[in-house]
Scaffold this motif. Sequence first.
Motif, PDB file in Angstrom:
ATOM      1  N   MET A 137       0.855  -1.168   0.000  1.00 37.20           N
ATOM      2  CA  MET A 137       0.000   0.000   0.000  1.00 37.20           C
ATOM      3  C   MET A 137       0.895   1.222   0.000  1.00 37.20           C
ATOM      4  O   MET A 137       1.918   1.252   0.674  1.00 37.20           O
ATOM      5  CB  MET A 137      -0.902  -0.015   1.225  1.00 37.20           C
ATOM      6  CG  MET A 137      -1.908   1.095   1.196  1.00 37.20           C
ATOM      7  SD  MET A 137      -2.948   1.128   2.642  1.00 37.20           S
ATOM      8  CE  MET A 137      -1.804   1.715   3.845  1.00 37.20           C
ATOM      9  N   PRO A 145       2.196   5.306   3.150  1.00 34.39           N
ATOM     10  CA  PRO A 145       1.834   4.815   4.484  1.00 34.39           C
ATOM     11  C   PRO A 145       1.077   5.837   5.335  1.00 34.39           C
ATOM     12  O   PRO A 145       0.500   5.495   6.357  1.00 34.39           O
ATOM     13  CB  PRO A 145       3.180   4.471   5.112  1.00 34.39           C
ATOM     14  CG  PRO A 145       4.155   5.348   4.400  1.00 34.39           C
ATOM     15  CD  PRO A 145       3.626   5.514   3.006  1.00 34.39           C
ATOM     16  N   VAL A 155      -3.906   0.539  -2.952  1.00 33.60           N
ATOM     17  CA  VAL A 155      -3.719  -0.766  -2.333  1.00 33.60           C
ATOM     18  C   VAL A 155      -3.738  -1.782  -3.470  1.00 33.60           C
ATOM     19  O   VAL A 155      -4.544  -1.671  -4.395  1.00 33.60           O
ATOM     20  CB  VAL A 155      -4.792  -1.047  -1.252  1.00 33.60           C
ATOM     21  CG1 VAL A 155      -6.180  -1.007  -1.810  1.00 33.60           C
ATOM     22  CG2 VAL A 155      -4.532  -2.354  -0.542  1.00 33.60           C
ATOM     23  N   ALA A 212      -6.899   1.644   9.334  1.00 33.11           N
ATOM     24  CA  ALA A 212      -6.605   0.332   8.761  1.00 33.11           C
ATOM     25  C   ALA A 212      -7.297   0.183   7.419  1.00 33.11           C
ATOM     26  O   ALA A 212      -8.470   0.523   7.278  1.00 33.11           O
ATOM     27  CB  ALA A 212      -7.059  -0.776   9.702  1.00 33.11           C
ATOM     28  N   GLU A 228      -8.305  -2.725   4.739  1.00 27.59           N
ATOM     29  CA  GLU A 228      -8.429  -4.174   4.602  1.00 27.59           C
ATOM     30  C   GLU A 228      -8.967  -4.505   3.220  1.00 27.59           C
ATOM     31  O   GLU A 228      -9.868  -3.833   2.727  1.00 27.59           O
ATOM     32  CB  GLU A 228      -9.363  -4.758   5.659  1.00 27.59           C
ATOM     33  CG  GLU A 228      -9.447  -6.273   5.595  1.00 27.59           C
ATOM     34  CD  GLU A 228     -10.317  -6.877   6.679  1.00 27.59           C
ATOM     35  OE1 GLU A 228      -9.917  -7.914   7.218  1.00 27.59           O
ATOM     36  OE2 GLU A 228     -11.393  -6.326   6.972  1.00 27.59           O
ATOM     37  N   ARG A 273      -6.148  -9.122   4.212  1.00 28.46           N
ATOM     38  CA  ARG A 273      -4.900  -8.406   4.387  1.00 28.46           C
ATOM     39  C   ARG A 273      -5.236  -7.035   4.944  1.00 28.46           C
ATOM     40  O   ARG A 273      -5.982  -6.278   4.344  1.00 28.46           O
ATOM     41  CB  ARG A 273      -4.191  -8.276   3.043  1.00 28.46           C
ATOM     42  CG  ARG A 273      -2.906  -7.519   3.062  1.00 28.46           C
ATOM     43  CD  ARG A 273      -1.789  -8.367   3.672  1.00 28.46           C
ATOM     44  NE  ARG A 273      -0.588  -7.618   3.867  1.00 28.46           N
ATOM     45  CZ  ARG A 273       0.499  -7.757   3.124  1.00 28.46           C
ATOM     46  NH1 ARG A 273       0.524  -8.604   2.131  1.00 28.46           N
ATOM     47  NH2 ARG A 273       1.566  -7.034   3.384  1.00 28.46           N
ATOM     48  N   THR A 274      -4.706  -6.717   6.108  1.00 24.81           N
ATOM     49  CA  THR A 274      -4.928  -5.412   6.711  1.00 24.81           C
ATOM     50  C   THR A 274      -3.606  -4.669   6.753  1.00 24.81           C
ATOM     51  O   THR A 274      -2.593  -5.216   7.188  1.00 24.81           O
ATOM     52  CB  THR A 274      -5.491  -5.551   8.143  1.00 24.81           C
ATOM     53  OG1 THR A 274      -6.709  -6.292   8.071  1.00 24.81           O
ATOM     54  CG2 THR A 274      -5.776  -4.192   8.760  1.00 24.81           C
ATOM     55  N   GLU A 275      -3.624  -3.440   6.286  1.00 24.37           N
ATOM     56  CA  GLU A 275      -2.433  -2.597   6.266  1.00 24.37           C
ATOM     57  C   GLU A 275      -2.692  -1.336   7.058  1.00 24.37           C
ATOM     58  O   GLU A 275      -3.784  -0.764   6.973  1.00 24.37           O
ATOM     59  CB  GLU A 275      -2.065  -2.216   4.830  1.00 24.37           C
ATOM     60  CG  GLU A 275      -1.614  -3.374   3.966  1.00 24.37           C
ATOM     61  CD  GLU A 275      -0.235  -3.871   4.334  1.00 24.37           C
ATOM     62  OE1 GLU A 275       0.571  -3.077   4.883  1.00 24.37           O
ATOM     63  OE2 GLU A 275       0.041  -5.050   4.071  1.00 24.37           O
TER      64      GLU A 275
END
Length: 115
Positions: free
Chosen positions: A1, A4, A14, A72, A74, A107-109
Motif C-alpha cells: 500500500m 503509508p 492498495v 486500517a 483491509e 490483508r490489513t495494512e
Amino acid sequence: MAPPSARAGDPVTVQAPDADCNPRYGKDARIQVTLTDAAGIKVINTTAPMTDGGAFTYTFVVPATAAAGPAAVEAVPYGVDWCDDTGRNNRAGGTGTTLERTSCAARTEPLTIIR
C-alpha cells in the motif's frame, strides 16, 4: 500500500499480486476494500475488480470525514469466506466443514491519516 500516511483528499493505492494457491475466484471476481479510521468508523467500504488469481489494484481518496490518527485498510475477496493455503478449492464439494479465514484471505495494512 502506498503511501503509508495521507491527508484528506490524498490518493492511496492498495494492491496485491495473484495468489500462489490458485484460488480460482472467477472472471467476475471482486475485492472488498474498507478503510476504518482512528474513530473505528468504516469511511470507505466498496468493491473493485479482481483477477481470477486474486490480483488487484485499487486507488481511493481519503475522505475529509476520516478521523486523524491510525487507520486500517483491509482487502478481502468479496463474497468468498475461505482461503485454503494448501491450494485445494474448498468451495466445491459441499463438505459441510466449517472454514476459517486465513492469512491469504484478508490483508490489513496500517495507514496514518494526518491533518
